[in-house]
Design an enzyme around this catalytic site. Structure first.
Site, PDB file in Angstrom:
ATOM      1  N   ASN A 214      42.333  55.658  36.241  1.00 54.51           N
ATOM      2  CA  ASN A 214      41.381  55.374  35.159  1.00 54.51           C
ATOM      3  C   ASN A 214      40.067  56.105  35.414  1.00 54.51           C
ATOM      4  O   ASN A 214      39.924  56.810  36.401  1.00 54.51           O
ATOM      5  CB  ASN A 214      41.167  53.865  35.020  1.00 54.51           C
ATOM      6  CG  ASN A 214      40.666  53.253  36.310  1.00 54.51           C
ATOM      7  OD1 ASN A 214      39.570  53.550  36.761  1.00 54.51           O
ATOM      8  ND2 ASN A 214      41.500  52.422  36.942  1.00 54.51           N
ATOM      9  N   PHE A 327      33.887  41.556  37.847  1.00 54.39           N
ATOM     10  CA  PHE A 327      33.355  42.389  36.773  1.00 54.39           C
ATOM     11  C   PHE A 327      34.300  42.307  35.581  1.00 54.39           C
ATOM     12  O   PHE A 327      35.503  42.072  35.746  1.00 54.39           O
ATOM     13  CB  PHE A 327      33.237  43.852  37.226  1.00 54.39           C
ATOM     14  CG  PHE A 327      31.917  44.158  37.874  1.00 54.39           C
ATOM     15  CD1 PHE A 327      31.647  43.725  39.160  1.00 54.39           C
ATOM     16  CD2 PHE A 327      30.934  44.851  37.178  1.00 54.39           C
ATOM     17  CE1 PHE A 327      30.431  43.989  39.759  1.00 54.39           C
ATOM     18  CE2 PHE A 327      29.707  45.126  37.760  1.00 54.39           C
ATOM     19  CZ  PHE A 327      29.447  44.690  39.049  1.00 54.39           C
ATOM     20  N   LYS A 341      37.440  34.922  31.819  1.00 53.26           N
ATOM     21  CA  LYS A 341      37.798  35.372  33.183  1.00 53.26           C
ATOM     22  C   LYS A 341      37.105  34.532  34.234  1.00 53.26           C
ATOM     23  O   LYS A 341      37.687  34.232  35.284  1.00 53.26           O
ATOM     24  CB  LYS A 341      37.424  36.846  33.372  1.00 53.26           C
ATOM     25  CG  LYS A 341      38.456  37.779  32.809  1.00 53.26           C
ATOM     26  CD  LYS A 341      38.030  39.214  32.859  1.00 53.26           C
ATOM     27  CE  LYS A 341      38.767  39.960  31.750  1.00 53.26           C
ATOM     28  NZ  LYS A 341      38.337  41.309  31.574  1.00 53.26           N
TER      29      LYS A 341
HETATM   30  O1  C5P Z   1      41.374  40.820  34.191  1.00 54.20           O
HETATM   31  P1  C5P Z   1      40.532  42.046  34.369  1.00 54.20           P
HETATM   32  O2  C5P Z   1      41.262  43.168  35.011  1.00 54.20           O
HETATM   33  O3  C5P Z   1      39.836  42.483  33.115  1.00 54.20           O
HETATM   34  O4  C5P Z   1      39.364  41.558  35.352  1.00 54.20           O
HETATM   35  C1  C5P Z   1      38.435  42.443  35.886  1.00 54.20           C
HETATM   36  C2  C5P Z   1      38.033  41.972  37.256  1.00 54.20           C
HETATM   37  O5  C5P Z   1      39.183  41.639  38.005  1.00 54.20           O
HETATM   38  C3  C5P Z   1      37.304  43.037  38.053  1.00 54.20           C
HETATM   39  O6  C5P Z   1      36.359  42.397  38.881  1.00 54.20           O
HETATM   40  C4  C5P Z   1      38.432  43.670  38.863  1.00 54.20           C
HETATM   41  O7  C5P Z   1      37.958  44.238  40.077  1.00 54.20           O
HETATM   42  C5  C5P Z   1      39.325  42.488  39.132  1.00 54.20           C
HETATM   43  N1  C5P Z   1      40.766  42.812  39.269  1.00 54.20           N
HETATM   44  C6  C5P Z   1      41.393  42.609  40.475  1.00 54.20           C
HETATM   45  N2  C5P Z   1      42.735  42.862  40.610  1.00 54.20           N
HETATM   46  C7  C5P Z   1      43.443  43.327  39.581  1.00 54.20           C
HETATM   47  C8  C5P Z   1      42.839  43.537  38.345  1.00 54.20           C
HETATM   48  C9  C5P Z   1      41.482  43.277  38.209  1.00 54.20           C
HETATM   49  O8  C5P Z   1      40.737  42.211  41.435  1.00 54.20           O
HETATM   50  N3  C5P Z   1      44.732  43.571  39.764  1.00 54.20           N
END
Ligand code: C5P
Length: 404
Positions: A214, A327, A341
């Site tokens: 990304n 975040f 979240k």
């Molecule tokens: O659910 P979402 O991906 O939108 O949430 C974002 C947050 O979750 C960010 O802080 C990101 O670093 C964390 N995240 C994580 N592990 C994942 C996906 C997102 O720690 N597999």
């Protein structure tokens, strides 16, 4: 005393310009971050490279330069500054400031700046004593500008009288003592605490040469690491592949995939007081990594993706969990998704930002954040990521101490 202060130093074209080099050194010794703006004539007296080496930042001189504006334009510079000090300020520059002329970068910055402004004049004694110069100085003071010096003494032109620029140490002391510059930054507010930060994108391999990733640059996470270090924390930075240099005094754990980031964070989280999940972790990873390069065949092809483990949510589930900050990068319904979240992942705080817009977000120098916690929220306005990170670290420290 000037810890974390963003100081913009304007240097105009007088022989005292060489003294400004010493001023940069003294300001940095006080903990300030310094950026130097030079007029064309200042560059006749002293090379920009001197200021670049001493400040550790590129020197700014061009107003109408597309490259310079892209890197940090005049409005960004003005926003960045906590204070603007012009030393030396020539009679010509003082006249320009008094009348609001903006025909070069420094005079434009003066107009664009909303921070306190200090001017240290330096000129021949006759020029200083001239009625028009004295009237200009009076007007500038009336406009809220603080005038430092000048001093009496021998001048480079061989005359004696008022017009010598104040010594760098006197200017530095003036700035340090000014009540408006007393630091309100999170000075050592995380002293002795261990902060774990994950940042950057992840790479999910499809075959030996291809991967899914990304647009995350990791800039926010690296800025957070710097801000936490400045606040006195011991920092561990788990970083996906980025083009940034980690601060020398943090522990860097480089990772590539979401699974590696999961391992790196989970094995360290309980040993830390605060965890900030700033990484753009892949939500899905190819279910199978092909051991050989996938060949081009059909018009369409399908890749089966497997959901990755949510690092943030799993850290928050630990028995011995750190204060957990996440975040949320959203293209719409920012508050609803961020609050969802916060609750669903059982976080202590979430910092939400817009992505896919013109300003801010992934790979941008600037950003704005809307921060939520169970009983409150705070908006951190659009600014450069260094400043934003300092504000967020300050807020995290505040909430952490209230909660513990
Ligand atoms: O659910 P979402 O991906 O939108 O949430 C974002 C947050 O979750 C960010 O802080 C990101 O670093 C964390 N995240 C994580 N592990 C994942 C996906 C997102 O720690 N597999």
């Amino acid at each position: 005393m000037l810890i974390n202060k963003h100081i913009l130093l304007g240097v105009s074209g007088g022989i005292a310009a060489y003294k400004a080099a010493e001023l940069v050194r003294l300001l940095r010794k006080q903990g300030a971050e310094v950026r130097v703006v030079m007029t064309k004539s200042a560059m006749q007296f002293i090379a920009p490279l001197t200021f670049q080496a001493l400040s550790g930042n590129p020197v700014h001189s061009e107003l109408l330069d597309a490259d310079a504006e892209n890197a940090m334009g005049h409005i960004s510079l003005a926003r960045w500054a906590d204070l603007l000090i012009i030393a030396p300020a020539t009679a010509n520059l003082i006249a320009k400031l008094t009348h609001g002329l903006a025909d070069d970068l420094l005079s434009t910055l003066y107009l664009a700046a909303t921070c306190p402004v200090y001017v240290a004049p330096a000129m021949n004694q006759a020029m200083w004593n001239k009625t028009v110069t004295q009237e200009n100085i009076e007007k500038l003071q009336h406009h809220g500008v603080k005038i430092i010096g000048p001093e009496q003494g021998d001048q480079a032109c061989g005359e004696t009288g008022y017009g010598r620029m104040s010594e760098p140490v006197a200017i530095c002391n003036y700035l340090t003592d000014a009540p408006e510059n007393q630091s309100s930054s999170p000075v050592q507010c995380l002293q002795g605490l261990k902060v774990l930060i994950s940042t950057g994108p992840t790479r999910e391999p499809l075959d030996p040469v291809r991967y899914l990733t990304n647009r995350s640059s990791g800039k926010m996470g690296y800025a957070l690491a710097n801000a936490a270090l400045k606040a006195g924390a011991e920092v561990t930075l788990v970083s996906g592949p980025v083009a940034l240099t980690a601060p020398a005094n943090c522990e860097l754990v480089p990772v590539e995939t979401a699974a590696q980031m999961y391992e790196a964070v989970m094995s360290r989280a309980s040993g830390h007081t605060i965890y900030i999940g700033a990484a753009a972790v892949a939500d899905y990873s190819p279910a199978i990594m092909q051991s050989e390069k996938i060949k081009k065949q059909e018009e369409q092809t399908t890749i089966i993706l497997q959901k990755t483990k949510d690092i943030l949510a799993d850290v928050a589930k630990l028995d011995k969990r750190p204060f957990t900050v996440g975040f949320a990068a959203e293209t719409h319904n920012l508050e609803t998704y961020a609050r969802d979240k916060l609750v669903r992942k059982k976080l202590d705080m979430i910092a939400a930002n817009w992505v896919g817009r013109e300003q801010g977000g992934f790979d941008s120098e600037q950003n704005a954040l809307h921060v939520f916690w169970e009983s409150g929220e705070k908006t951190l306005a659009m600014t450069d990521k260094t400043r934003l990170a300092e504000q967020l670290i300050s807020l995290i420290a505040e909430r952490f101490f209230i909660k513990s």
